[in-house]
Write a protein that holds these residues in place. Structure first.
Motif, PDB file in Angstrom:
ATOM      1  N   ASP A  11       0.813  -1.211   0.000  1.00  0.00           N
ATOM      2  CA  ASP A  11       0.000   0.000   0.000  1.00  0.00           C
ATOM      3  C   ASP A  11       0.850   1.265   0.000  1.00  0.00           C
ATOM      4  OD1 ASP A  11      -2.439  -1.203  -0.165  1.00  0.00           O
ATOM      5  OD2 ASP A  11      -2.796  -1.245   1.996  1.00  0.00           O
ATOM      6  N   ALA A  12       2.001   1.245   0.654  1.00  0.00           N
ATOM      7  CA  ALA A  12       2.864   2.425   0.720  1.00  0.00           C
ATOM      8  C   ALA A  12       3.365   2.824  -0.668  1.00  0.00           C
ATOM      9  CB  ALA A  12       4.034   2.168   1.647  1.00  0.00           C
ATOM     10  N   ASP A  13       3.476   1.878  -1.576  1.00  0.00           N
ATOM     11  CA  ASP A  13       3.935   2.183  -2.925  1.00  0.00           C
ATOM     12  C   ASP A  13       2.807   2.715  -3.818  1.00  0.00           C
ATOM     13  OD1 ASP A  13       6.438   1.311  -2.214  1.00  0.00           O
ATOM     14  OD2 ASP A  13       6.151  -0.712  -3.016  1.00  0.00           O
ATOM     15  N   LEU A  14       1.568   2.462  -3.439  1.00  0.00           N
ATOM     16  CA  LEU A  14       0.429   2.853  -4.269  1.00  0.00           C
ATOM     17  C   LEU A  14       0.001   4.293  -4.057  1.00  0.00           C
ATOM     18  CD1 LEU A  14      -1.868  -0.278  -3.953  1.00  0.00           C
ATOM     19  CD2 LEU A  14      -0.472   0.371  -5.889  1.00  0.00           C
ATOM     20  N   HIS A  15       0.148   4.802  -2.848  1.00  0.00           N
ATOM     21  CA  HIS A  15      -0.373   6.117  -2.517  1.00  0.00           C
ATOM     22  C   HIS A  15       0.750   7.101  -2.221  1.00  0.00           C
ATOM     23  CE1 HIS A  15      -4.298   4.276  -2.319  1.00  0.00           C
ATOM     24  NE2 HIS A  15      -3.805   3.349  -1.528  1.00  0.00           N
ATOM     25  N   PRO A  16       0.566   8.362  -2.636  1.00  0.00           N
ATOM     26  CA  PRO A  16       1.586   9.366  -2.308  1.00  0.00           C
ATOM     27  C   PRO A  16       1.579   9.668  -0.813  1.00  0.00           C
ATOM     28  CG  PRO A  16      -0.297  10.390  -3.366  1.00  0.00           C
ATOM     29  CD  PRO A  16      -0.525   8.907  -3.415  1.00  0.00           C
ATOM     30  N   ASP A  17       2.665  10.218  -0.317  1.00  0.00           N
ATOM     31  CA  ASP A  17       2.792  10.594   1.079  1.00  0.00           C
ATOM     32  C   ASP A  17       1.888  11.798   1.355  1.00  0.00           C
ATOM     33  OD1 ASP A  17       3.727  10.774   3.687  1.00  0.00           O
ATOM     34  OD2 ASP A  17       5.380  12.101   3.097  1.00  0.00           O
ATOM     35  N   TYR A  18       0.958  11.649   2.276  1.00  0.00           N
ATOM     36  CA  TYR A  18      -0.020  12.675   2.621  1.00  0.00           C
ATOM     37  C   TYR A  18       0.321  13.184   4.015  1.00  0.00           C
ATOM     38  CZ  TYR A  18      -4.743  14.699   2.648  1.00  0.00           C
ATOM     39  OH  TYR A  18      -5.822  15.547   2.659  1.00  0.00           O
ATOM     40  N   HIS A  19       0.675  14.459   4.133  1.00  0.00           N
ATOM     41  CA  HIS A  19       1.219  14.989   5.385  1.00  0.00           C
ATOM     42  C   HIS A  19       0.803  16.445   5.573  1.00  0.00           C
ATOM     43  CE1 HIS A  19       3.993  15.329   1.984  1.00  0.00           C
ATOM     44  NE2 HIS A  19       4.083  16.565   2.400  1.00  0.00           N
TER      45      HIS A  19
ATOM     46  N   GLY B 123       0.018  37.330   3.907  1.00  0.00           N
ATOM     47  CA  GLY B 123       0.823  36.915   5.043  1.00  0.00           C
ATOM     48  C   GLY B 123       0.109  35.983   6.008  1.00  0.00           C
ATOM     49  N   SER B 124      -1.208  35.828   5.846  1.00  0.00           N
ATOM     50  CA  SER B 124      -1.920  34.908   6.736  1.00  0.00           C
ATOM     51  C   SER B 124      -1.506  33.472   6.422  1.00  0.00           C
ATOM     52  CB  SER B 124      -3.436  35.088   6.604  1.00  0.00           C
ATOM     53  OG  SER B 124      -3.853  34.825   5.289  1.00  0.00           O
ATOM     54  N   GLU B 125      -1.587  32.615   7.424  1.00  0.00           N
ATOM     55  CA  GLU B 125      -1.127  31.232   7.279  1.00  0.00           C
ATOM     56  C   GLU B 125      -2.197  30.268   7.759  1.00  0.00           C
ATOM     57  OE1 GLU B 125       2.247  30.993   9.827  1.00  0.00           O
ATOM     58  OE2 GLU B 125       3.502  32.243   8.560  1.00  0.00           O
ATOM     59  N   PHE B 126      -2.172  29.061   7.220  1.00  0.00           N
ATOM     60  CA  PHE B 126      -2.995  27.983   7.744  1.00  0.00           C
ATOM     61  C   PHE B 126      -2.296  26.665   7.474  1.00  0.00           C
ATOM     62  CE2 PHE B 126      -4.482  28.550   3.421  1.00  0.00           C
ATOM     63  CZ  PHE B 126      -4.669  27.257   2.945  1.00  0.00           C
ATOM     64  N   THR B 127      -2.669  25.652   8.231  1.00  0.00           N
ATOM     65  CA  THR B 127      -2.088  24.324   8.092  1.00  0.00           C
ATOM     66  C   THR B 127      -3.106  23.411   7.435  1.00  0.00           C
ATOM     67  OG1 THR B 127      -0.807  24.687  10.099  1.00  0.00           O
ATOM     68  CG2 THR B 127      -1.009  22.428   9.347  1.00  0.00           C
ATOM     69  N   THR B 128      -2.649  22.593   6.499  1.00  0.00           N
ATOM     70  CA  THR B 128      -3.522  21.663   5.802  1.00  0.00           C
ATOM     71  C   THR B 128      -2.747  20.393   5.489  1.00  0.00           C
ATOM     72  OG1 THR B 128      -5.079  21.443   3.967  1.00  0.00           O
ATOM     73  CG2 THR B 128      -2.998  22.540   3.480  1.00  0.00           C
ATOM     74  N   TYR B 129      -3.451  19.416   4.985  1.00  0.00           N
ATOM     75  CA  TYR B 129      -2.802  18.184   4.549  1.00  0.00           C
ATOM     76  C   TYR B 129      -2.655  18.217   3.032  1.00  0.00           C
ATOM     77  CZ  TYR B 129      -3.208  16.065   9.119  1.00  0.00           C
ATOM     78  OH  TYR B 129      -3.059  15.776  10.443  1.00  0.00           O
ATOM     79  N   SER B 130      -1.512  17.714   2.533  1.00  0.00           N
ATOM     80  CA  SER B 130      -1.233  17.760   1.116  1.00  0.00           C
ATOM     81  C   SER B 130      -0.190  16.711   0.747  1.00  0.00           C
ATOM     82  CB  SER B 130      -0.699  19.148   0.741  1.00  0.00           C
ATOM     83  OG  SER B 130      -0.322  19.203  -0.614  1.00  0.00           O
ATOM     84  N   THR B 131      -0.030  16.494  -0.545  1.00  0.00           N
ATOM     85  CA  THR B 131       1.045  15.647  -1.046  1.00  0.00           C
ATOM     86  C   THR B 131       2.235  16.503  -1.482  1.00  0.00           C
ATOM     87  OG1 THR B 131       0.081  15.663  -3.255  1.00  0.00           O
ATOM     88  CG2 THR B 131      -0.521  13.830  -1.812  1.00  0.00           C
ATOM     89  N   TYR B 132       2.135  17.830  -1.324  1.00  0.00           N
ATOM     90  CA  TYR B 132       3.199  18.754  -1.692  1.00  0.00           C
ATOM     91  C   TYR B 132       4.390  18.610  -0.746  1.00  0.00           C
ATOM     92  CZ  TYR B 132       5.731  23.176  -2.048  1.00  0.00           C
ATOM     93  OH  TYR B 132       6.708  24.123  -2.177  1.00  0.00           O
ATOM     94  N   GLY B 133       5.586  18.534  -1.279  1.00  0.00           N
ATOM     95  CA  GLY B 133       6.812  18.553  -0.487  1.00  0.00           C
ATOM     96  C   GLY B 133       6.908  17.462   0.556  1.00  0.00           C
ATOM     97  N   LYS B 134       7.477  17.853   1.708  1.00  0.00           N
ATOM     98  CA  LYS B 134       7.656  16.922   2.822  1.00  0.00           C
ATOM     99  C   LYS B 134       6.896  17.457   4.036  1.00  0.00           C
ATOM    100  CE  LYS B 134      12.052  17.519   2.949  1.00  0.00           C
ATOM    101  NZ  LYS B 134      12.786  18.381   2.104  1.00  0.00           N
ATOM    102  N   GLU B 135       6.786  16.641   5.050  1.00  0.00           N
ATOM    103  CA  GLU B 135       6.137  17.032   6.300  1.00  0.00           C
ATOM    104  C   GLU B 135       6.743  18.331   6.819  1.00  0.00           C
ATOM    105  OE1 GLU B 135       3.635  16.668   9.637  1.00  0.00           O
ATOM    106  OE2 GLU B 135       3.745  15.165   8.047  1.00  0.00           O
TER     107      GLU B 135
END
Length: 74
Positions: A4-12, A21-33
């Motif tokens: 399963d780890a090979d099938l799905h991208p890392d979601y973090h 300048g405002s910020e928020f945290t979300t989950y994405s496959t972009y970049g690294k944790e």
């Protein structure tokens, strides 16, 4: 069969920084944790969401011909 780890991208979790300048945290496959995604265009500044600066320009007399053709209808 693949794992399963090979099938799905890392979601973090990542941090998104808007143009104001405002910020928020979300989950994405972009970049690294913990990476930060800085936006150049977002819903607060893009004309598609804000309505933009709309102007009617008369190019080659098209607008004036349109207005003349339909002047009695409106």
């Amino acid at each position: 069969m693949k794992k399963d780890a090979d099938l799905h991208p890392d979601y973090h979790q990542i941090k998104v920084v808007m143009t104001d300048g405002s910020e928020f945290t979300t989950y994405s496959t972009y970049g690294k944790e913990g990476d930060t995604l800085t936006l150049d265009i977002d819903p607060k500044t893009h004309p598609a969401w804000t309505g933009g600066d709309q102007k009617l320009m008369d190019r080659g007399g098209r607008l004036s011909r349109f207005k003349k053709k339909f002047e009695g209808m409106f």
